[in-house]
Design a protein around this motif. Sequence first.
Motif, short mmCIF file in Angstrom:
data_model
loop_
_atom_site.label_atom_id
_atom_site.label_comp_id
_atom_site.label_asym_id
_atom_site.label_seq_id
_atom_site.Cartn_x
_atom_site.Cartn_y
_atom_site.Cartn_z
N ALA A 132 10.40 10.83 -5.21
CA ALA A 132 9.70 9.90 -4.04
C ALA A 132 8.57 10.47 -3.41
O ALA A 132 7.89 9.88 -2.96
CB ALA A 132 10.93 9.54 -3.35
N PHE B 269 6.32 9.28 -7.86
CA PHE B 269 6.41 8.11 -7.69
C PHE B 269 5.14 7.46 -7.13
O PHE B 269 4.62 6.36 -7.42
CB PHE B 269 7.63 7.22 -6.96
N MET C 169 3.71 3.06 -6.85
CA MET C 169 4.61 2.63 -6.41
C MET C 169 4.54 2.71 -4.89
O MET C 169 3.98 3.59 -4.49
CB MET C 169 6.02 3.17 -6.71
N LYS D 268 6.02 2.07 -0.83
CA LYS D 268 7.27 2.41 -0.18
C LYS D 268 8.35 1.56 -0.24
O LYS D 268 9.34 2.02 -0.77
CB LYS D 268 6.96 2.72 1.20
N GLU E 234 8.90 -0.46 -2.95
CA GLU E 234 9.57 -0.17 -4.09
C GLU E 234 10.52 1.16 -4.45
O GLU E 234 11.46 1.26 -4.94
CB GLU E 234 8.35 -0.22 -5.20
N ILE E 235 9.92 2.00 -3.79
CA ILE E 235 10.64 3.41 -3.75
C ILE E 235 11.97 3.34 -3.35
O ILE E 235 12.93 3.62 -3.67
CB ILE E 235 9.54 4.55 -3.41
N ASP E 236 11.88 2.86 -1.96
CA ASP E 236 13.08 2.63 -1.32
C ASP E 236 14.19 1.67 -1.70
O ASP E 236 15.44 2.21 -1.75
CB ASP E 236 12.67 2.15 0.28
#
Length: 280
Positions: free
Chosen positions: A232, A236, A241, A243, A245-247
Amino acid sequence: MFKYGRYPLPNDDDEYKREAMRHTMLKELLGGKLFLAPIGDSPQKIVDLGTGFGEWAIEMGELFPSAQVLGVDLSPIQPVWIPPNVEFIVDDIEDEWVYANDFDYVHLRIVGMSIRDNGKLHQSILDRNLKPGGWLEVQEVVPHPGSDDGTIPPDSALLKFYTVCGEVFQKTYGFDMEYAKHVPEDLERRGFINVEKKVWHAPIGDWPRDPKLRTIGGYMREIIMDFAGAMAARPFVEYGMDKTEIDELLVGLREALGDRRVHAYLPLHYIWGQKPPAGP
């Protein structure tokens, strides 16, 4: 740092924690062993490629005090106080490197998914670095979680996480997370003999009843979450991506790793092969 940015994950305290935990987990999985190749009782020259923080190389130096043990990495992150027979150098193992042509044993552990051309590296090791009769051992994760009882749902966040990681490594950096599956055939094609492979299924989480496997599973769960945090932080993001989407991916992964109804594991492949001995 030598060739800064080549390796996509940070070499920081979290990375050290993950490597140390992984080292402990792998030793637990192998019953305390550091290797499986039949290198004998008195190897004289050993090299650990992609040594990271150097735990494996240091313990090999302690195990074989008469051997010279060399650790090679892109980053000078190894400890200062080390056994007298252990040395660390900073270099790129994918470049031309001619430290010696008489190693008894060349070791790579969870390095291949950050190498652009593993076949070329294997060939270079065979042609330039191993002495006749010497051994190469590759230890790798195959990033496909499985279960023996079908408890991983098709929409599992754990499966999604590794699918996304594979796309990121391939499309952003040109790395192949699947490469371990092809190592035995590649070694044989390049001229190694006595090629063997063993596969362990390392549990993910504390679902196993067996205390040893439950301990390994706990390590693996923490390693995956730390790895997810490192992904992350940079890969990513560089993949594109946002934030949110990553979370969402990390929250789903954390929930999946905590579900004891899912009896997941990751395959760990150990492959070794020998350079043909010199003729009469």
